[in-house]
Scaffold this active site. Structure first.
Site, PDB file in Angstrom:
ATOM      1  N   HIS A  57       1.323  -1.191  -0.318  1.00  0.00           N
ATOM      2  CA  HIS A  57       0.203   0.113   0.240  1.00  0.00           C
ATOM      3  C   HIS A  57       1.169   0.932  -0.174  1.00  0.00           C
ATOM      4  O   HIS A  57       1.293   1.304   0.858  1.00  0.00           O
ATOM      5  CB  HIS A  57      -1.306   0.265   1.311  1.00  0.00           C
ATOM      6  CG  HIS A  57      -2.136  -1.151   1.829  1.00  0.00           C
ATOM      7  ND1 HIS A  57      -2.756  -1.312   0.946  1.00  0.00           N
ATOM      8  CD2 HIS A  57      -1.659  -2.382   1.996  1.00  0.00           C
ATOM      9  CE1 HIS A  57      -3.551  -2.826   1.130  1.00  0.00           C
ATOM     10  NE2 HIS A  57      -2.838  -3.749   1.811  1.00  0.00           N
TER      11      HIS A  57
ATOM     12  N   ARG B 230      -0.274   4.374  -0.714  1.00  0.00           N
ATOM     13  CA  ARG B 230      -1.452   4.842  -0.646  1.00  0.00           C
ATOM     14  C   ARG B 230      -0.675   5.962  -1.728  1.00  0.00           C
ATOM     15  O   ARG B 230      -1.434   6.445  -2.723  1.00  0.00           O
ATOM     16  CB  ARG B 230      -0.658   5.522   1.140  1.00  0.00           C
ATOM     17  CG  ARG B 230      -0.683   4.992   2.394  1.00  0.00           C
ATOM     18  CD  ARG B 230      -1.957   3.979   2.691  1.00  0.00           C
ATOM     19  NE  ARG B 230      -1.946   3.103   4.112  1.00  0.00           N
ATOM     20  CZ  ARG B 230      -2.257   2.085   3.705  1.00  0.00           C
ATOM     21  NH1 ARG B 230      -3.347   2.040   2.679  1.00  0.00           N
ATOM     22  NH2 ARG B 230      -2.995   1.527   5.457  1.00  0.00           N
TER      23      ARG B 230
ATOM     24  N   HIS C 195      -3.538 -12.334   1.640  1.00  0.00           N
ATOM     25  CA  HIS C 195      -2.684 -13.733   2.152  1.00  0.00           C
ATOM     26  C   HIS C 195      -2.991 -14.669   2.825  1.00  0.00           C
ATOM     27  O   HIS C 195      -3.871 -14.462   3.608  1.00  0.00           O
ATOM     28  CB  HIS C 195      -1.788 -12.469   3.436  1.00  0.00           C
ATOM     29  CG  HIS C 195      -2.462 -11.068   3.602  1.00  0.00           C
ATOM     30  ND1 HIS C 195      -2.933 -11.212   4.674  1.00  0.00           N
ATOM     31  CD2 HIS C 195      -1.328  -9.836   3.157  1.00  0.00           C
ATOM     32  CE1 HIS C 195      -3.443 -10.233   5.022  1.00  0.00           C
ATOM     33  NE2 HIS C 195      -2.881  -9.427   3.946  1.00  0.00           N
TER      34      HIS C 195
ATOM     35  N   ASP D   2       2.476  -6.804   1.895  1.00  0.00           N
ATOM     36  CA  ASP D   2       1.304  -6.097   2.526  1.00  0.00           C
ATOM     37  C   ASP D   2       1.731  -5.030   3.814  1.00  0.00           C
ATOM     38  O   ASP D   2       1.404  -4.796   4.646  1.00  0.00           O
ATOM     39  CB  ASP D   2       0.880  -7.277   3.822  1.00  0.00           C
ATOM     40  CG  ASP D   2      -1.107  -6.275   3.834  1.00  0.00           C
ATOM     41  OD1 ASP D   2      -1.023  -5.118   3.268  1.00  0.00           O
ATOM     42  OD2 ASP D   2      -1.153  -6.638   4.892  1.00  0.00           O
TER      43      ASP D   2
HETATM   44  O1  DOR Z   1      -3.633  -5.137   8.301  1.00  0.00           O
HETATM   45  C1  DOR Z   1      -4.557  -4.361   6.857  1.00  0.00           C
HETATM   46  N1  DOR Z   1      -3.815  -3.374   6.038  1.00  0.00           N
HETATM   47  N2  DOR Z   1      -5.361  -5.426   5.957  1.00  0.00           N
HETATM   48  C2  DOR Z   1      -5.703  -4.595   5.068  1.00  0.00           C
HETATM   49  O2  DOR Z   1      -6.141  -5.284   4.362  1.00  0.00           O
HETATM   50  C3  DOR Z   1      -4.961  -3.328   4.819  1.00  0.00           C
HETATM   51  C4  DOR Z   1      -4.572  -2.792   5.309  1.00  0.00           C
HETATM   52  C5  DOR Z   1      -4.415  -1.081   4.728  1.00  0.00           C
HETATM   53  O3  DOR Z   1      -4.421  -0.641   3.979  1.00  0.00           O
HETATM   54  O4  DOR Z   1      -4.032  -0.855   6.002  1.00  0.00           O
HETATM   55 ZN    ZN Z   2      -2.866  -5.129   1.704  1.00  0.00          ZN
END
Ligand code: DOR
Ligand code: ZN
Length: 435
Positions: free
Chosen positions: A65, A67, A222, A289
């Site tokens: 991510h 962002r 995951h 992740d």
């Molecule tokens: O822990 C997580 N954070 N799981 C997710 O599915 C989304 C992610 C996030 O975007 O912060």
């Molecule tokens: Zn994720």
């Protein structure tokens, strides 16, 4: 093809140690032009031979991510991209839970534009499942890596999901949690969250998606439970695991906010089961992740703090400890961190040191043991991995043949690409797979 830059050392990829030699990189085309014992006389070479230093393919993280846009206070493709580059990760694929969400063509183009202008490493983006099924066609014709399915989509966007699943060969990546996994409505601690979101709900999500049929290629990202790995494999899906579900358990990281992640950290028997699946070769890839959040969010109210760990600057070298300890082979490490994820993404020219492959290369000193001193590039400074022991250190990182990170310092942005764009142009097919 003409090689302009040569990188020499102990060449290795997912096939194992290839031997001492050099890769010749064509910077114009961004590919490996030649492999030879030594560089031609007078050629420009980064020569690490006789120093026990490895030259490996750049690592691939298929779940991050970064962002940006409305969440730029958490992370940007620039900050997250440099975090990746510093760790030897030269291809990242970003998730669509952005602000605005990347689930309609305009938002996807905006996000891809931001990635293209900021990210120093190769990059891709998954589209989200749109609310309106008629948007699926438009999304599928943007240069995305595939679609990401969240629990909400299994509950309330099934018609659009069905349309996506009907696209032959489209890569569909699933966040495996059933939609009714409990939210932050009760007491929040890793232990209570684990019991609200049990393993069987993970397997349920996998089976639910499978029940919709279709012609897409499904990847589960995951698995936090061994049963999820087995369910995915039994259905012919590929599956990854994260470093955090392997490294921590709800017993070792009990803080309600720092230990908060979805899916949640598990108890020891599940963690051991995941290890077993990984070491026995039943996992297709590791994926971080990387989920950065602002310090004020992570230090806030346990009922409201967002889930996720920031990982990009260190996770491969946390895992490389296993190689140094003789638990995981170098070959298996390179499969799990580069070739495996590249193949899940359908990118056969990534994760390999071969003529014609993408010239993403990492010079790795496997010898040092070090402690993670905290993030230097990611905006998410608060990490429970602070002072974790890491093994190995990337000495140089090249993207498309251009050095982007050398001796611990940024060396310039180079010419990163979205490989899903060229793949789409070449084949006329969008989403997952250049084969
Ligand atoms: O822990 C997580 N954070 N799981 C997710 O599915 C989304 C992610 C996030 O975007 O912060
Ligand atoms: Zn994720």
């Amino acid at each position: 093809m003409e090689a302009e830059t040569w990188v020499c050392g102990l060449l290795a990829d997912y096939r194992g140690l290839i031997g001492e030699g050099c890769v010749g990189l064509d910077r114009e085309r961004g590919v490996i032009a030649a492999i030879s014992k030594s560089p031609p006389p007078g050629a420009r070479a980064m020569d690490y031979r006789s120093r026990g230093v490895l030259v490996i393919p750049g690592l691939v993280d298929l779940h991050v991510h970064l962002r940006g846009l409305g969440y730029s206070y958490k992370e940007t493709p620039r900050s997250g991209g440099w975090a990746a580059a510093s760790a030897g990760i030269t291809l990242v694929v970003d998730m669509p839970n952005t602000q605005p969400p990347s689930d309609e063509p305009g938002a996807v183009e905006a996000k891809l534009g931001e990635l293209a202008s900021q990210c120093p490493v190769d990059h891709g983006l998954y589209a989200g499942v749109p609310e309106r099924p008629e948007l699926v066609g438009g999304l599928a014709s943007t240069p995305v890596a595939g679609f990401k399915v969240y629990p909400r989509d299994l509950a309330s966007r099934r018609e659009a999901l069905q349309a996506i699943l009907s696209l032959r060969g489209m890569l569909v990546v699933l966040h495996p949690e059933a939609p009714w996994a409990r939210r932050g409505d009760l007491q929040e601690s890793p232990a209570s969250r684990e019991s609200h979101r049990p393993c069987w709900l993970e397997a349920h999500a996998v089976l639910d998606l499978a029940s919709l049929g279709g012609r897409a290629r499904i990847h589960v990202t995951h698995a936090s439970c061994p049963g999820t790995v087995e369910a995915s494999r039994a259905l012919g899906f590929t599956v990854d695991v994260t470093p955090h579900h392997l490294h921590w358990s709800l017993h070792t990281l009990g803080d309600p906010c720092l230990g908060k992640v979805n899916p949640p950290l598990r108890g020891h028997p599940d963690v051991w089961g995941l290890w077993r699946a990984l070491l026995e070769g039943r996992v297709d890839a590791l994926a971080s992740d990387h989920a950065p959040h602002a310090e004020r969010e992570k230090l806030g109210d346990p009922l409201a703090c967002p889930p996720g760990f920031p990982w990009l600057e260190l996770w491969p070298w946390l895992v490389f400890r296993l190689v140094r300890l003789g638990i995981l082979g170098l070959r298996e490490f390179l499969w799990l961190t580069s070739r495996g994820p590249a193949l899940v993404l359908g990118l056969r020219h990534y994760g390999t040191l071969e003529q014609g492959a993408r010239a993403n290369v990492v010079v790795l000193d496997p010898k040092p043991w070090r402690r993670f001193p905290g993030p230097r590039h990611s905006l998410a400074r608060l990490t429970p991995a602070l002072m974790e022991r890491l093994a190995g250190a990337p000495l140089a990182v090249l993207v498309g043949g251009d050095p982007v990170y050398v001796d611990g310092e940024l060396a310039g942005r180079g010419r990163p690409v979205n490989p899903f764009a060229s793949r789409a142009r070449a084949s006329g097919v969008r989403g997952g797979g250049d084969t």
